[in-house]
Write an enzyme that holds these catalytic residues in place. Structure first.
Site, PDB file in Angstrom:
ATOM      1  N   HIS A 256      33.161  14.717  32.214  1.00 17.03           N
ATOM      2  CA  HIS A 256      33.183  15.254  30.844  1.00 17.03           C
ATOM      3  C   HIS A 256      33.398  14.150  29.818  1.00 17.03           C
ATOM      4  O   HIS A 256      32.843  14.187  28.720  1.00 17.03           O
ATOM      5  CB  HIS A 256      34.298  16.301  30.767  1.00 17.03           C
ATOM      6  N   ASP A 257      34.209  13.163  30.180  1.00 18.54           N
ATOM      7  CA  ASP A 257      34.526  12.054  29.277  1.00 18.54           C
ATOM      8  C   ASP A 257      33.291  11.269  28.825  1.00 18.54           C
ATOM      9  O   ASP A 257      33.368  10.522  27.848  1.00 18.54           O
ATOM     10  CB  ASP A 257      35.480  11.075  29.974  1.00 18.54           C
TER      11      ASP A 257
ATOM     12  N   SER B 279      32.642  18.734  23.387  1.00 21.18           N
ATOM     13  CA  SER B 279      33.706  19.530  24.000  1.00 21.18           C
ATOM     14  C   SER B 279      34.151  20.632  23.026  1.00 21.18           C
ATOM     15  O   SER B 279      33.303  21.397  22.560  1.00 21.18           O
ATOM     16  CB  SER B 279      34.856  18.594  24.385  1.00 21.18           C
TER      17      SER B 279
ATOM     18  N   ARG C  99      48.873  16.695  29.711  1.00 24.82           N
ATOM     19  CA  ARG C  99      47.815  15.728  29.432  1.00 24.82           C
ATOM     20  C   ARG C  99      47.236  15.161  30.734  1.00 24.82           C
ATOM     21  O   ARG C  99      46.030  14.969  30.871  1.00 24.82           O
ATOM     22  CB  ARG C  99      48.377  14.598  28.569  1.00 24.82           C
TER      23      ARG C  99
ATOM     24  N   ASP D 139      29.588  16.369  34.636  1.00 29.64           N
ATOM     25  CA  ASP D 139      30.615  17.116  33.896  1.00 29.64           C
ATOM     26  C   ASP D 139      30.833  18.467  34.575  1.00 29.64           C
ATOM     27  O   ASP D 139      29.962  19.326  34.539  1.00 29.64           O
ATOM     28  CB  ASP D 139      30.150  17.289  32.439  1.00 29.64           C
TER      29      ASP D 139
END
Lengths: 212, 380
Positions: free
Chosen positions: B352-353, B154, B224, B319
């Site tokens: 993405h994680d 990232s 967040r 992602d």
């Protein structure tokens, strides 16, 4: 390199046509293997000849296997990705048993000889006598060890014969430095003296081209 | 959550860099501290160092228990003894980014001109290359001429790309994961939602919340939560939560809450206990500014011309924040300069994680690439 250069390398566990290809490549050269699978050839070239060998492969599972073995391989395909390389980036570009499956074979060859001094191309020969006789006698699309998928599911959308390939090289001005007719297992066939005989009895054609 | 305590003061391992740092914005930071952690042993030739670059909300505690949250290191599956980034073989370094809030110079650090108070909202804008220049000063301080590898996901991947562009002779292998050469309009848009949530919190006090002994906890938590959605995929959210309700089998019409809501709430509230709002503003802005091609006349390939670095690019199929197309664009730019590139898209539905999670194909790829590079570097 002349057409009489002997083939020196016979690695165990390597497909024989790859062994023939490796024999055409000079030590410590820059090589790009298009359709490299899990990277057998580039690994061989790196370990035995000190080549800077890299690969492109369309199948992500194969790419992952190659990279997992520490080999520099990227996911991509011949039709789209060759255009992204600069002129003369390599000494050899290899396209093994893939030409008949690309969308634009002529353009792929042109790109290969733009980004590299030499190109090594192998392809199954559609002029082989078994292919000819099956079409003639049964009137159906041939099924042979080299052409073993039904017409409606084969990835081989651009079949050609050894004679066709010679004609394309002449039309586009590529010098044939070396050529071989080989059988399906990759053993050299004895018909190298005559193109007509090679076109009839060779199951695969293997060419070393150079741009003029 | 609204009365969250101020961030705990922790002594982080750090180095004060002589001469500070000249930033892209023109400001010269006189006081530059880089907080970092190391794992493993630097070999006699000083040739086995691997720098890990952390993501937006990560920090230097890559492979050990986090001193604030008490959770395991954020990349413990990737970095450690016998892991793909093997601390038995490599000397692993991870530094808190410039602008961060875990010991490196950032908005919580003393103001250059008024050392009695923190920089706060006045902290100068920093860029990804600024972060990398600060890391380079740490590497110089550690007496390391060339890094064997620089690895990050990232925003960490953006730093890897900047490292390869700024210091090609000092990076033998580069592994940008789930990264891009620029931050897209969509990415900037999501960041802006988060920033606006922070600005809108009455406890933000125009960025001088420390003077009011407050923190904009609600705004930072919402930031967040928004960001967290972008880290996941629709498939991952469906698999994990679906339409499940908290404490009920079906709708009761009395304050029903979906599982996914309380999950996000938890993500938000635990985040504000370890992260500073001004740092969040500074770092999200640094990501938004990032455009490696723009720094090289608009041609990404120029960022890498003449590079000898070996690259491994990794993307994840689900992602959508840093999609595979972005990664492929980097691969093609590297092809333009005939660089040594491996490029893999890992099949995963975790979004993405995925780069932080246990993805066996990914860990195998990383292990194999580093082993191959180590052989080429004569490290074995």
């Amino acid at each position: 390199m002349t057409s009489d250069t002997p083939v020196r390398y016979v690695a165990k566990n390597m497909r024989l046509d790859l062994t023939l290809i490796a024999g055409m490549i000079a030590p410590r050269s820059r090589v790009l293997d298009i359709g490299c699978g899990d990277g057998l050839l580039i690994d061989h070239l790196f370990r035995t000849k000190g080549c800077d060998a890299r690969g492109i492969e369309i199948d992500m599972a194969e790419v992952t296997r190659a990279v997992t073995h520490g080999l520099p391989v990227m996911q991509g395909d011949a039709d789209d990705d060759l255009a992204t390389y600069p002129d003369a980036a390599f000494d050899y570009v290899v396209l093994s048993r893939t030409l008949q499956a690309v969308e634009r074979p002529r353009e792929v060859l042109r790109q290969m000889l733009r980004i590299s001094t030499r190109a090594i191309v192998s392809f199954p020969n559609f002029g082989h006598w078994q292919v000819r006789s099956q079409l003639l006698l049964s009137g159906r699309m041939p099924m042979t060890p080299a052409w073993h998928r039904m017409w409606y599911e084969t990835p081989n959308i651009h079949p050609c014969t050894i004679s066709d390939f010679f004609a394309l090289c002449a039309a586009d001005g590529y010098r044939v430095e070396q050529w071989l007719a080989v059988d399906e297992a990759g053993r050299r066939a004895p018909w190298r003296r005559s193109r007509r005989m090679a076109n009839l009895f060779g199951e695969q054609g293997l060419f070393l081209l150079r741009r003029d | 959550m609204d009365q969250a305590p101020p961030l705990p003061e922790i002594n982080h391992q750090s180095v004060l860099i002589e001469g500070g740092l000249a930033l892209d914005c023109g400001v010269h930071l006189r006081q530059l501290v880089v907080a970092y952690r190391t794992y493993g042993t630097l070999n006699a030739a000083r040739s086995n160092a691997v720098l890990i670059c952390h993501a937006l909300t990560g920090d230097q505690y890559v492979a050990e228990t986090h001193p604030v949250s008490g959770k395991p290191g954020w990349w413990g599956e990737m970095v450690g003894p016998g892991k793909p980034v093997d601390t038995d073989k490599y000397f692993v370094i991870c530094a808190n980014v410039l602008g961060g809030c875990m010991g490196s110079t950032g908005p919580r650090s003393p103001h250059d001109d008024r050392p009695g108070e923190p920089w706060g909202i006045e902290f100068p804008p920093v860029t990804i290359p600024d972060m990398v220049r600060a890391q380079k000063k740490l590497i110089d301080h550690l007496g390391i001429e060339r890094l064997f590898a620089v690895v990050g996901g990232s925003m960490g991947g953006m730093q890897v790309l900047a490292w390869a562009a700024l210091y090609p002779a000092h990076v033998f292998a580069a592994v940008p994961v789930a990264a891009a050469a620029f931050h897209s309009a969509q990415n900037i848009a999501f960041h802006e939602v988060g920033r606006q949530a922070i600005f809108a919190d009455p406890d933000f006090h125009a960025g001088r919340y420390w003077q009011h002994e407050a923190i904009p906890a609600r705004g930072l938590a919402v930031a967040r939560m928004t960001a967290h959605i972008t880290y996941l995929s629709e498939a991952a959210l469906s698999r994990k939560f679906g339409r499940k309700l908290r404490g009920a089998d079906s709708l009761t019409w009395f304050g029903d809450r979906f599982e996914v809501e309380s999950y996000l709430e938890h993500q938000g509230s635990s985040f504000v206990r370890r992260f500073d709002a001004n740092s969040y503003l500074t770092i999200t802005r640094a990501m938004d500014f990032f455009d490696l091609a723009a720094d090289h006349g608009g041609v990404l390939a120029e960022a890498f011309r003449g590079t000898k670095t070996r690259f491994l690019l990794v993307s994840f199929s689900s992602d959508w924040l840093f999609p595979t197309a972005q990664c492929r664009a980097i691969a093609r730019a590297l092809n333009h300069v005939a660089a040594n590139v491996s490029f893999v898209e890992i099949d995963s539905d975790k979004g993405h994680d995925a780069f932080l999670l246990d993805e066996p194909d990914f860990t195998r790829t990383m292990r194999g690439f580093l082993a191959g590079a180590a052989e080429a570097a004569g490290l074995t």
